[in-house]
Motif scaffolding. Structure first.
Motif, PDB file in Angstrom:
ATOM      1  N   ALA A 130       0.836  -1.201   0.000  1.00  0.00           N
ATOM      2  CA  ALA A 130       0.000   0.000   0.000  1.00  0.00           C
ATOM      3  C   ALA A 130       0.875   1.257   0.000  1.00  0.00           C
ATOM      4  O   ALA A 130       0.579   2.235  -0.712  1.00  0.00           O
ATOM      5  N   MET A 131       1.953   1.249   0.767  1.00  0.00           N
ATOM      6  CA  MET A 131       2.860   2.400   0.782  1.00  0.00           C
ATOM      7  C   MET A 131       3.500   2.602  -0.585  1.00  0.00           C
ATOM      8  O   MET A 131       3.637   3.741  -1.063  1.00  0.00           O
ATOM      9  N   ALA A 132       3.891   1.512  -1.222  1.00  0.00           N
ATOM     10  CA  ALA A 132       4.491   1.609  -2.554  1.00  0.00           C
ATOM     11  C   ALA A 132       3.495   2.207  -3.546  1.00  0.00           C
ATOM     12  O   ALA A 132       3.851   3.074  -4.360  1.00  0.00           O
ATOM     13  N   ARG A 133       2.230   1.756  -3.478  1.00  0.00           N
ATOM     14  CA  ARG A 133       1.218   2.293  -4.403  1.00  0.00           C
ATOM     15  C   ARG A 133       1.027   3.791  -4.193  1.00  0.00           C
ATOM     16  O   ARG A 133       0.894   4.555  -5.156  1.00  0.00           O
ATOM     17  N   GLU A 134       0.989   4.220  -2.928  1.00  0.00           N
ATOM     18  CA  GLU A 134       0.812   5.646  -2.636  1.00  0.00           C
ATOM     19  C   GLU A 134       1.982   6.456  -3.163  1.00  0.00           C
ATOM     20  O   GLU A 134       1.803   7.524  -3.747  1.00  0.00           O
TER      21      GLU A 134
END
Length: 589
Positions: A414-418
């Protein structure tokens, strides 16, 4: 009762006189009444208000202090006292008065706003943010609270969050202060054209606003238009509304001017005659240092830099900083890295450049961004903000770095997507996008797990050139280690210890670039860098100085020139004054 009625009548008469501009008469009425009734806190408060209106803040603070002793449970009185103390440069007592107001009236959003303003002025940015967050909850439609929150976040480099508050403030009230704050954060985020438009709008609303004038000049310089920057400031610096910050910015632009001697005289005259808050002379001392250095007066330059740095809030705690670095090393140990959670992200776009400030990170970014299939997005704070907020995502009590021990692949995905959505927004369609936040080195092991295919680049420069450049540059208060040579020794040693650790655990994944070698062999080293990020060589990478993108770091002027070697060995000109730095870093020399 009769005495109370008399006080009411006196206060009413004084207010009528003050409202009609007859402040001396209002003061006489109040002082005459107080001679017969010295214990009237209400008349003392009114006297303080009259004296504030007359520009006599210190006398106002004295009257209001007396009133507050008589009526310590009045929040409005304490807030009036806080303002008078702040106006008379008594910043710490102003904070104390505002704190007392919040204790007396904890549900008063105005009290929390006042406390946040005073903490912010004192450089206690974290505490200011907490107070202003409480104010925002109580005053959701208050533009000033949102603006101050934005400014506080901007001061510590958290511009992604700051931009949200700045846009909200400008929506609530389209005034010059709100537009200036919005423009400054837009500029920090690399949105030069939008920032310039906001500064222009602010100047239409307030043509004499020093903040708007300085901001427009800064935006122009960031966009590579030095002529516009000089034109914007040149008319203002000799006018009655010229501020220390305005003159400092103009002086910095004149470092290479043949007329810099006259500008040195202007700076010295201002510093000699200035009687206000010494903290407001910070930028002026630093600019004077640059001018004197250009003149070859290294003793005078060093003294000016030292005086400028003494104006910063002295918030750096060396032992705490070193302990935090060693905690990071402990969490991301060589034998433990493989057992930490890792994202499944296979996107290779991100190029993360780290290092000490003033170590050449901007030059590396410009070389890569010169490639037609790449882009630079400046110093982004998103990754550090996400790592700081990891405990909230995970619902754990530990803060970073220990919170990373509880991370799951899903959370890191999720952090990577953000993060990648930010790259999509700022640099759509580019194969490589550079984020050159230098202090990402603190979280490099975590970043390697969030973005397993990102290119990680470490920019290195001679230790003494790096540290002296930090000392001689007006960095933001987020770089509190740069305020003294002793602090820089501690910070630099911690940085080298951590980077040596990352080198051991990341191996060949960490691309090492040395500033001096890059300048000596620009094409060979640039080719190596471009190859390391996975792109084919393009000659435009060596024409970075022709680019038009906004550059808002301290290297803004340098990147508009071809590669040069004049800053190599700069520390030697100041060697007689750097013994503390030389001794402290001797094992790295």
């Amino acid at each position: 009762m009769a005495t109370g009625m008399k006080s009411v009548q006196v206060i009413s008469a004084a207010r009528s006189l003050a409202a009609s501009g007859r402040l001396p008469e209002a003061e006489r009425v109040l002082r005459h009444a107080l001679a017969g009734e010295p214990g009237s806190w209400a008349m003392l408060q009114e006297l303080g208000a009259v004296l504030r209106s007359a520009g006599r803040a210190r006398e106002a603070a004295d009257a209001l202090t007396q009133a507050a002793r008589l009526r310590p449970d009045s929040a409005p009185l304490l807030l009036e006292l806080s303002r008078a103390l702040a106006e008379s440069s008594q910043l710490a007592p102003a904070v104390s008065a505002a704190e007392r107001a919040t204790r007396v009236s904890p549900g008063d959003g105005g009290a929390w706003r006042e406390l946040g303003k005073r903490l912010h002025a004192l450089g206690r940015v974290g505490e200011a943010g907490s107070a202003l967050s409480k104010a925002a909850g109580l005053l959701p439609g208050d533009a000033e609270v949102r603006r101050l929150l934005a400014e506080g976040l901007h001061a510590v480099g958290r511009n992604a969050e700051g931009l949200e508050h700045a846009r909200r403030a400008a929506t609530l009230r389209r005034g010059a202060p709100e537009l200036v704050t919005l423009a400054l954060i837009l500029l920090a985020r690399g949105h030069g054209e939008e920032a310039l438009a906001a500064f222009d709008e602010a100047m239409r609303l307030a043509p004499e606003s020093p903040e708007a004038i300085c901001g427009k000049a800064r935006a122009a310089e960031a966009m590579g238009n030095k002529a516009l920057a000089l034109e914007t400031l040149g008319r203002a610096v000799r006018g009655p509304s010229c501020t220390n910050a305005m003159l400092a910015q103009y002086a910095a632009l004149c470092v290479s001017s043949p007329d810099r001697g006259a500008v040195i005289d202007l700076c010295r005259a201002r510093l000699r005659d200035f009687g206000g808050n010494p903290a407001s002379t910070l930028q002026l001392w630093m600019s004077l240092g640059s001018l004197l250095e250009a003149e070859g007066d290294y003793a005078g330059a060093f003294d000016a830099y030292r005086r400028g740095k003494s104006c910063y809030p002295q918030t750096f705690r060396g032992e705490e900083h070193t302990a935090r670095v060693r905690e990071i090393i402990g969490v991301f140990g060589r034998s433990d890295m493989g057992g930490l959670a890792c994202s499944a992200c296979d996107d290779a776009r991100a190029v993360i450049i780290v290092g000490m400030p003033r170590s050449g990170t901007t030059l590396l970014e410009q070389i890569i961004a010169g490639h037609p299939r790449a882009a630079g997005v400046g110093e982004r704070d998103e990754m550090l903000v996400m790592l700081d907020g990891l405990s909230r995502r995970l619902g754990v009590q530990t803060s970073f770095p220990r919170s990373f021990l509880s991370a799951t692949p899903e959370v890191l995905d999720a952090m990577a997507r953000e993060y990648l959505s930010m790259l999509d927004r700022l640099a759509p369609g580019r194969e490589r996008v550079v984020d050159k936040m230098p202090h990402n080195f603190l979280g490099l092991g975590a970043i390697a797990r969030v973005l397993p295919r990102a290119t990680l680049v470490h920019s290195r420069r001679h230790p003494l050139d790096t540290c002296f450049s930090c000392f001689a540059t007006a960095l933001t208060t987020a770089h509190d280690y740069s305020t003294s040579l002793s602090n820089l020794v501690v910070a630099y040693r911690a940085y080298r210890e951590l980077m040596a650790h990352w080198g051991s655990v990341l191996g060949d994944r960490l691309v090492e670039m040395e500033y001096e070698k890059l300048v000596a062999e620009p094409e060979a080293e640039s080719r190596r860098l471009i190859g390391a990020v996975g792109l084919a060589w393009d000659p435009s990478c060596l024409k970075f100085h022709e680019g038009k993108r906004a550059v808002v770091t301290a290297s803004a002027s340098q990147v508009r020139r071809p590669m040069y070697d004049s800053s190599i060995g700069r520390w030697r000109r100041f060697e007689p004054y750097l013994s503390e730095l030389i001794e402290g870093l001797r094992d790295y020399l």
